[in-house]
Design an enzyme around this catalytic site. Structure first.
Site, PDB file in Angstrom:
ATOM      1  N   ALA A 110      84.248  55.065  97.637  1.00  0.00           N
ATOM      2  CA  ALA A 110      85.280  55.941  96.848  1.00  0.00           C
ATOM      3  C   ALA A 110      86.341  55.348  95.968  1.00  0.00           C
ATOM      4  O   ALA A 110      86.324  54.092  96.078  1.00  0.00           O
ATOM      5  CB  ALA A 110      86.209  56.767  98.047  1.00  0.00           C
ATOM      6  N   PHE A 111      87.074  55.911  95.382  1.00  0.00           N
ATOM      7  CA  PHE A 111      88.216  55.177  94.552  1.00  0.00           C
ATOM      8  C   PHE A 111      89.222  54.292  95.292  1.00  0.00           C
ATOM      9  O   PHE A 111      89.756  53.474  94.282  1.00  0.00           O
ATOM     10  CB  PHE A 111      88.817  56.018  93.553  1.00  0.00           C
ATOM     11  CG  PHE A 111      90.190  56.705  94.143  1.00  0.00           C
ATOM     12  CD1 PHE A 111      90.009  57.697  95.099  1.00  0.00           C
ATOM     13  CD2 PHE A 111      91.362  56.083  93.973  1.00  0.00           C
ATOM     14  CE1 PHE A 111      91.317  58.207  95.662  1.00  0.00           C
ATOM     15  CE2 PHE A 111      92.519  56.577  94.285  1.00  0.00           C
ATOM     16  CZ  PHE A 111      92.593  57.808  95.528  1.00  0.00           C
ATOM     17  N   LYS A 112      89.450  54.588  96.410  1.00  0.00           N
ATOM     18  CA  LYS A 112      90.183  53.529  97.282  1.00  0.00           C
ATOM     19  C   LYS A 112      89.841  52.221  97.166  1.00  0.00           C
ATOM     20  O   LYS A 112      90.635  51.291  97.094  1.00  0.00           O
ATOM     21  CB  LYS A 112      90.376  53.986  98.682  1.00  0.00           C
ATOM     22  CG  LYS A 112      91.191  55.544  98.776  1.00  0.00           C
ATOM     23  CD  LYS A 112      91.321  55.582 100.190  1.00  0.00           C
ATOM     24  CE  LYS A 112      92.531  56.925 100.185  1.00  0.00           C
ATOM     25  NZ  LYS A 112      91.835  58.152  99.849  1.00  0.00           N
ATOM     26  N   ASP A 113      88.530  51.857  96.711  1.00  0.00           N
ATOM     27  CA  ASP A 113      88.368  50.494  96.675  1.00  0.00           C
ATOM     28  C   ASP A 113      88.902  49.915  95.401  1.00  0.00           C
ATOM     29  O   ASP A 113      88.917  48.556  95.501  1.00  0.00           O
ATOM     30  CB  ASP A 113      86.684  50.590  96.646  1.00  0.00           C
ATOM     31  CG  ASP A 113      85.989  50.720  97.652  1.00  0.00           C
ATOM     32  OD1 ASP A 113      86.196  50.243  98.691  1.00  0.00           O
ATOM     33  OD2 ASP A 113      84.828  51.439  97.609  1.00  0.00           O
ATOM     34  N   LEU A 116      91.951  48.493  97.134  1.00  0.00           N
ATOM     35  CA  LEU A 116      92.059  47.737  98.375  1.00  0.00           C
ATOM     36  C   LEU A 116      91.563  46.553  98.384  1.00  0.00           C
ATOM     37  O   LEU A 116      91.655  45.734  99.001  1.00  0.00           O
ATOM     38  CB  LEU A 116      91.691  48.765  99.666  1.00  0.00           C
ATOM     39  CG  LEU A 116      92.575  49.866 100.040  1.00  0.00           C
ATOM     40  CD1 LEU A 116      92.023  50.850 100.737  1.00  0.00           C
ATOM     41  CD2 LEU A 116      93.877  48.959 100.769  1.00  0.00           C
TER      42      LEU A 116
END
Ligand SMILES: *Cc1c(COP(=O)(O)O)cnc(C)c1O
Length: 464
Positions: A110-113, A116
């Site tokens: 997911a784009f949260k990588d 984060l």
């Protein structure tokens, strides 16, 4: 660069302090006092750069007083080295100026990588020079926890503790967290629900003294400015891939906490020719109601087919309101004091300034299912439920706009395979190098819904 709080009581601070503090002490969010500005010519001159070099150009002005260009480059390189696609954020063109920006090639799909991975390496770097140790603590119902663990697992100066409700997280999401075997990664399954996990985390933050002062407790939730910063980059990146359209570009962003689309707004303020930002919501549509009808009233959270966007109020929206009200912090402080329980009514002036840059759209669960089916039928391309919401917004907006529209694909379809029960399409498979998580041993501790028990567990682990 200095950072100021949207609520105006906390003092301005450096980038480093804004990142290590997260939420400002006055309850506000940190925003840059001023933004760097790039002309279209400067931006166009970057079209040959790879993703990492572009990222350094865009992020450096924010951090230059505290981090050298060389260190920033190392942090960025480390952050994106593990992505499964050499382009990092590949772009695909479909018919009629319609593009998809794939943001799901990181370790947790997911784009949260993007944010984060960067945040983990950044924190490690910052505390290294301060000779401090960090304890990252968070609660997750799935998504953010695994991305945070992936981002911190190789950091020398960080222990990470992630709480999830025992037996109440999907198997893939749990296994993404629990199959990581590292001395500094601690998964805790709480006998309770997600709210219980969150309360424990909140109380731990208000009682930091339990750490005995030798470690700093930090949250990595979506209000941390470093996360927003990392997300600005791919707006510039995709503009360059489309070939720098002079008349501007439109972005459609599946939106929950308003972090991702706020990064697009900062890109616009920094000189990127963005024509419109489409705020695409699911049935938890407070932002759509606000932008469309001036109805910002909190409602009970619906469980939708796009669970990573199931929110009651969007925390980062405060950052936009701050600008829409000409940075009047006193006013924002009053408005926000009851944001989770009472409606906000915007002035006409604030609303029209928001509408200059934003347009919104809402998709029901049925529409998500129909969109995935239609896109697969037309292009043999599988959208995940969140991206499907973005695509619906793009298609609707595209009816009256002929400039390029980029839809941000925020998750890989295999991350939310249950939707195939409704679309009746083949169940999307995990990328080959992730299938191991389905077999590997899991590591986690089961604790009671009890504050002391969790705090003692943390102490015991960090002083091992
Ligand atoms: C977190 C998330 C979103 C929402 O992003 P915000 O920055 O919270 O608006 C959308 N799609 C997916 C897959 C997510 O994980």
């Amino acid at each position: 660069m200095r950072f100021i709080s949207t609520r105006g009581i906390s003092e301005s601070c450096t980038f480093e302090d804004a990142v290590l503090t997260g939420l400002a002490p006055d309850g506000g969010l940190y925003v840059p006092e001023e933004l760097p500005y790039f002309s279209v010519d400067t931006i166009s001159s970057w079209s040959e750069l790879g993703y990492e070099d572009l990222a350094v150009n865009i992020m450096y002005p924010f951090v230059e007083t505290e981090i050298s260009r060389k260190s920033l480059k190392e942090i960025v390189k480390k952050s994106y080295a593990g992505f499964r696609n050499s382009e990092i954020a590949p772009m695909l063109e479909f018919q009629n100026n319609s593009w998809i920006l794939e943001l799901f090639h990181g370790p947790t799909l997911a784009f949260k990588d993007f944010a984060l991975q960067f945040l983990g390496n950044l924190l490690d770097h910052l505390v290294e020079s301060r000779k401090e140790k960090l304890v990252v603590l968070g609660a997750t119902s799935g998504d953010t926890g695994s991305a945070a663990i992936e981002g911190c697992q190789d950091c020398q100066n960080i222990d990470i503790f992630i709480l999830h409700p025992h037996n109440r997280v999907s198997e893939v999401q749990r296994r993404q967290m629990t199959t990581i075997k590292k001395k500094n990664v601690h998964n805790i399954a709480i006998n309770g629900n997600f709210d219980d996990c969150q309360s424990i985390v909140k109380r731990a933050f208000s009682n930091q003294s339990f750490l005995k002062g030798e470690h700093r407790l930090i949250a990595v939730n979506s209000i941390n400015f470093a996360r927003i910063l990392a997300q600005i980059v791919y707006y510039f990146w995709s503009y360059l891939r489309v070939g720098c359209p002079k008349d501007g570009i439109v972005y459609s962003v599946p939106t929950g906490n308003f972090g991702d689309v706020f990064a697009g707004y900062l890109a616009l303020k920094m000189g990127l020719p963005v024509k419109k930002l489409l705020v695409a919501t699911n049935s938890n549509d407070i932002l759509h109601r606000c932008i469309n009808n001036n109805d910002h009233s909190p409602k009970k959270v619906d469980v939708s087919l796009a669970p990573s966007m199931d929110i009651m109020v969007s925390s980062n929206f405060e950052r936009l309101l701050f600008d829409a009200y000409a940075r009047d912090a006193n006013l924002i402080r009053d408005m926000m004091s009851q944001v989770s329980s009472a409606p906000i009514v915007l002035t006409n002036h604030a609303l029209s300034s928001i509408r200059e840059n934003f347009w919104s759209y809402r998709s029901s669960d049925d529409e998500i299912v129909e969109m995935i089916k239609a896109y697969f039928k037309d292009f043999k391309y599988m959208l995940d439920p969140h991206t499907a919401i973005g695509m619906s917004a793009s298609l609707e907006y595209g009816k009256s706009c002929d400039c390029p529209i980029v839809t941000l694909a925020t998750a890989h379809p295999s991350k939310f395979p249950e939707i195939s029960n409704q679309t009746l399409l083949e169940r999307p498979e995990l990328p080959t190098n992730l299938r191991f998580i389905l077999k590997n041993t899991e590591y986690f501790s089961i604790l009671n819904n009890n504050q002391l028990e969790v705090e003692n567990f943390i102490l015991q682990k960090i002083f091992h």
